[in-house]
Design a protein around this motif. Structure first.
Motif, PDB file in Angstrom:
ATOM      1  N   VAL A  29       0.851  -1.193   0.000  1.00 53.03           N
ATOM      2  CA  VAL A  29       0.000   0.000   0.000  1.00 53.03           C
ATOM      3  C   VAL A  29       0.882   1.238   0.000  1.00 53.03           C
ATOM      4  O   VAL A  29       1.843   1.329   0.759  1.00 53.03           O
ATOM      5  CB  VAL A  29      -0.938   0.028   1.235  1.00 53.03           C
ATOM      6  N   ALA A  30       0.530   2.173  -0.851  1.00 54.01           N
ATOM      7  CA  ALA A  30       1.180   3.493  -0.860  1.00 54.01           C
ATOM      8  C   ALA A  30       0.198   4.478  -0.246  1.00 54.01           C
ATOM      9  O   ALA A  30      -0.958   4.560  -0.669  1.00 54.01           O
ATOM     10  CB  ALA A  30       1.527   3.908  -2.278  1.00 54.01           C
ATOM     11  N   PHE A  31       0.656   5.210   0.760  1.00 54.01           N
ATOM     12  CA  PHE A  31      -0.183   6.199   1.429  1.00 54.01           C
ATOM     13  C   PHE A  31       0.185   7.601   0.977  1.00 54.01           C
ATOM     14  O   PHE A  31       1.358   7.954   0.907  1.00 54.01           O
ATOM     15  CB  PHE A  31      -0.021   6.107   2.951  1.00 54.01           C
ATOM     16  N   HIS A  32      -0.837   8.373   0.682  1.00 53.00           N
ATOM     17  CA  HIS A  32      -0.691   9.799   0.396  1.00 53.00           C
ATOM     18  C   HIS A  32      -1.461  10.503   1.509  1.00 53.00           C
ATOM     19  O   HIS A  32      -2.694  10.436   1.548  1.00 53.00           O
ATOM     20  CB  HIS A  32      -1.257  10.136  -0.983  1.00 53.00           C
ATOM     21  N   VAL A  33      -0.728  11.119   2.415  1.00 56.50           N
ATOM     22  CA  VAL A  33      -1.309  11.678   3.634  1.00 56.50           C
ATOM     23  C   VAL A  33      -1.626  13.152   3.438  1.00 56.50           C
ATOM     24  O   VAL A  33      -0.787  13.933   2.989  1.00 56.50           O
ATOM     25  CB  VAL A  33      -0.350  11.492   4.824  1.00 56.50           C
ATOM     26  N   LEU A  34      -2.851  13.521   3.813  1.00 59.92           N
ATOM     27  CA  LEU A  34      -3.264  14.916   3.873  1.00 59.92           C
ATOM     28  C   LEU A  34      -3.537  15.245   5.330  1.00 59.92           C
ATOM     29  O   LEU A  34      -4.311  14.540   5.982  1.00 59.92           O
ATOM     30  CB  LEU A  34      -4.533  15.158   3.058  1.00 59.92           C
ATOM     31  N   LEU A  35      -2.903  16.272   5.832  1.00 55.55           N
ATOM     32  CA  LEU A  35      -3.108  16.659   7.227  1.00 55.55           C
ATOM     33  C   LEU A  35      -3.542  18.113   7.277  1.00 55.55           C
ATOM     34  O   LEU A  35      -2.882  18.983   6.724  1.00 55.55           O
ATOM     35  CB  LEU A  35      -1.824  16.483   8.043  1.00 55.55           C
ATOM     36  N   GLN A  36      -4.682  18.342   7.911  1.00 56.22           N
ATOM     37  CA  GLN A  36      -5.094  19.708   8.206  1.00 56.22           C
ATOM     38  C   GLN A  36      -4.963  19.879   9.708  1.00 56.22           C
ATOM     39  O   GLN A  36      -5.637  19.181  10.471  1.00 56.22           O
ATOM     40  CB  GLN A  36      -6.526  19.999   7.786  1.00 56.22           C
ATOM     41  N   PRO A  37      -4.085  20.785  10.134  1.00 53.86           N
ATOM     42  CA  PRO A  37      -3.909  20.978  11.574  1.00 53.86           C
ATOM     43  C   PRO A  37      -5.237  21.314  12.237  1.00 53.86           C
ATOM     44  O   PRO A  37      -6.022  22.099  11.713  1.00 53.86           O
ATOM     45  CB  PRO A  37      -2.939  22.155  11.660  1.00 53.86           C
ATOM     46  N   ARG A  88       6.440   4.693   6.852  1.00 56.82           N
ATOM     47  CA  ARG A  88       7.577   4.110   6.115  1.00 56.82           C
ATOM     48  C   ARG A  88       8.264   3.041   6.957  1.00 56.82           C
ATOM     49  O   ARG A  88       8.673   2.001   6.417  1.00 56.82           O
ATOM     50  CB  ARG A  88       8.557   5.211   5.731  1.00 56.82           C
ATOM     51  N   ALA A  89       8.392   3.281   8.256  1.00 54.64           N
ATOM     52  CA  ALA A  89       9.020   2.295   9.143  1.00 54.64           C
ATOM     53  C   ALA A  89       8.203   1.002   9.190  1.00 54.64           C
ATOM     54  O   ALA A  89       8.750  -0.077   9.414  1.00 54.64           O
ATOM     55  CB  ALA A  89       9.188   2.870  10.540  1.00 54.64           C
ATOM     56  N   ALA A  90       6.902   1.115   8.949  1.00 51.66           N
ATOM     57  CA  ALA A  90       6.030  -0.060   8.926  1.00 51.66           C
ATOM     58  C   ALA A  90       6.063  -0.762   7.570  1.00 51.66           C
ATOM     59  O   ALA A  90       5.359  -1.748   7.362  1.00 51.66           O
ATOM     60  CB  ALA A  90       4.600   0.347   9.272  1.00 51.66           C
ATOM     61  N   GLY A  91       6.857  -0.236   6.634  1.00 51.86           N
ATOM     62  CA  GLY A  91       7.031  -0.889   5.346  1.00 51.86           C
ATOM     63  C   GLY A  91       6.164  -0.363   4.215  1.00 51.86           C
ATOM     64  O   GLY A  91       6.129  -0.951   3.141  1.00 51.86           O
ATOM     65  N   SER A  92       5.484   0.735   4.438  1.00 51.80           N
ATOM     66  CA  SER A  92       4.628   1.303   3.396  1.00 51.80           C
ATOM     67  C   SER A  92       5.302   2.494   2.728  1.00 51.80           C
ATOM     68  O   SER A  92       6.068   3.219   3.366  1.00 51.80           O
ATOM     69  CB  SER A  92       3.297   1.778   3.998  1.00 51.80           C
ATOM     70  N   ALA A  93       4.994   2.697   1.474  1.00 54.96           N
ATOM     71  CA  ALA A  93       5.407   3.929   0.810  1.00 54.96           C
ATOM     72  C   ALA A  93       4.508   5.033   1.353  1.00 54.96           C
ATOM     73  O   ALA A  93       3.310   4.816   1.570  1.00 54.96           O
ATOM     74  CB  ALA A  93       5.236   3.797  -0.692  1.00 54.96           C
ATOM     75  N   ALA A  94       5.079   6.214   1.599  1.00 54.13           N
ATOM     76  CA  ALA A  94       4.268   7.297   2.162  1.00 54.13           C
ATOM     77  C   ALA A  94       4.836   8.652   1.770  1.00 54.13           C
ATOM     78  O   ALA A  94       6.039   8.874   1.821  1.00 54.13           O
ATOM     79  CB  ALA A  94       4.213   7.174   3.684  1.00 54.13           C
TER      80      ALA A  94
END
Length: 157
Positions: A29-37, A88-94
């Motif tokens: 799984v590749a994750f694309h993270v969106l964060l709104q503070p 990433r440490a868990a092995g996922s692309a991010a």
């Protein structure tokens, strides 16, 4: 590779990372993270009501201490970096980015841009918004054209 857009409002905990990275079994799984503070959402009253609904009166009283503006952006950037490192440490692309305005518009653009397979919204409970179907996940279901999974964070705010 399966592509997920992950919408968050604070740093992922180790339990959150384990949860989202295990959703698809052994599939990459590749994750694309969106964060709104959180402080940029300008919804102190709604957050305080949520705190009261959860029985966390001390948290409700401290909602005025939630950072806003540039301070929220700085903390949001740190939270994003921590989350990406953990995924990433868990092995996922991010990879990821902060969103400052119109989170659902940014979500729609990203889903289309990367041809995402799903959206995961991982936040604390927002009871008032959820009751009126104004939370990110409810609104995203009508906007993005891919499955939207709503999960609750495994930690307190």
């Amino acid at each position: 590779m399966f592509t997920s857009v992950l919408m968050i409002e604070k740093a992922l905990t180790s339990a959150d990372v384990e949860f989202v990275t295990s959703l698809h079994g052994d599939e990459d799984v590749a994750f694309h993270v969106l964060l709104q503070p959180r402080g940029d959402q300008a919804d102190r009253l709604l957050r305080a009501i949520d705190d009261v609904a959860l029985g966390e009166l001390d948290e409700a009283a401290r909602e005025n201490e939630t950072p806003e503006g540039e301070e929220a952006v700085g903390q949001g950037q740190k939270a994003l970096e921590v989350s990406l490192v953990a995924l990433r440490a868990a092995g996922s692309a991010a990879e990821g980015r902060l969103i400052e305005d119109h989170p659902l518009d940014a979500l729609k653009v990203l889903v289309d841009e990367i041809d995402a397979d799903e959206v995961i919204v991982l936040t604390d409970p927002h009871y008032v918004e959820e009751f009126f179907h104004r939370d990110w996940a409810s609104r995203a279901r009508h906007k993005v054209g891919v499955p939207v999974l709503k999960l609750f964070s495994h930690s307190k705010s």
